[in-house]
Design an enzyme around this catalytic site. Structure first.
Site, PDB file in Angstrom:
ATOM      1  N   ASP A  93      -4.473  -2.817  -4.571  1.00 58.88           N
ATOM      2  CA  ASP A  93      -5.366  -2.517  -5.674  1.00 58.88           C
ATOM      3  C   ASP A  93      -5.882  -1.095  -5.432  1.00 58.88           C
ATOM      4  OD1 ASP A  93      -7.247  -3.031  -7.901  1.00 58.88           O
ATOM      5  OD2 ASP A  93      -8.749  -2.995  -6.314  1.00 58.88           O
ATOM      6  N   ASP A 126      -9.039   0.696  -7.316  1.00 66.61           N
ATOM      7  CA  ASP A 126     -10.486   0.935  -7.422  1.00 66.61           C
ATOM      8  C   ASP A 126     -11.281  -0.041  -6.564  1.00 66.61           C
ATOM      9  OD1 ASP A 126     -10.251   2.994  -9.566  1.00 66.61           O
ATOM     10  OD2 ASP A 126      -9.399   1.312 -10.653  1.00 66.61           O
TER      11      ASP A 126
END
Length: 242
Positions: free
Chosen positions: A13, A15
């Site tokens: 991922d 953010d």
């Protein structure tokens, strides 16, 4: 020095996991809502949507606040505001930088799977020295559904040419960890918000750091990913293995 072993594919991922971009998303969302007549959007309100795709977040905010602009128009406006903010500087979490650099050097297939727009992903990675290490990127814009649905992770595995079962996802949000579980991937979870560490979404994570990035250790993550023997018992806030 991190030592090498077997080589699973790793899907990150972006953010809150690789980079601390949530403050930029919050500022973009706050400015967007203020421009549409909704002042005083708080961090606590923003935190409800951490780990959820930008489009899904805006669709929910549009319903909640009765906004008249379309989701597409809101998305374009928020992306513009976000890019203005993120180009001022985005921090890469130190242990994540160490982990990515070592995984790349050891030949692990790597990808980014994010709920952000492709333009935002490219802008963030372009502002860091991780850009060339993570060329394979999947945005939620490119698949039918964002997290917690598994689409972005499944597409990342497809583009890497590997089975999801041969991938490890690295996530900071319950929705992302749930998406990884649904995709059939092992998961390392580093909660961005400490109060979410006990969230049921993290229940399927094989390695959970309740203390998030402050408790994260690249060596421990690498050892777990590659099946090396566990180290000594961790301190409070350190990793919990499923």
């Amino acid at each position: 020095m991190i030592s090498s072993a077997a080589a699973p594919a790793v899907v990150f991922d972006l953010d809150g996991t690789l980079v601390d971009s949530e403050p930029h998303y919050y500022e973009a969302g706050r400015r967007l809502l203020a421009a549409h007549g909704v002042p005083g959007f708080s961090w606590a309100e923003h935190a409800r949507f951490i780990g959820i795709g930008t489009r899904e977040t805006l669709a929910a905010l549009r319903r909640e606040y009765g906004l008249t602009a379309s989701v597409d128009a809101l998305l374009a406006e928020k992306n513009r505001l976000y890019l203005q903010s993120v180009r001022s500087g985005t921090e890469v979490f130190p242990e994540m930088r160490k982990l990515v650099e070592h995984l790349h050097a050891c030949g692990h297939p790597l990808a980014v799977a994010s709920g952000s727009s492709r333009g935002a992903i490219d802008a963030v990675l372009g502002a860091t020295s991780l850009d060339e290490l993570l060329p394979l990127r999947v945005s939620a814009e490119e698949v039918p559904h964002g997290k917690p649905r598994p689409d972005v992770f499944l597409e990342a595995a497809r583009r890497l040419g590997v089975s999801p079962a041969d991938c490890v996802a690295v996530e900071d949000a319950p929705a992302g960890a749930e998406a990884a579980r649904r995709a059939g991937m092992r998961c390392v979870a580093l909660p961005y918000l400490a109060e979410q560490a006990a969230d049921p979404g993290f229940a399927g994570a094989g390695l959970l750091f309740p203390g998030g990035q402050r408790a994260c250790d690249a060596q421990q993550i690498y050892d777990w990913m590659t099946g090396r023997p566990a180290a000594d018992p961790p301190p409070s806030g350190g990793p919990q293995r499923a």
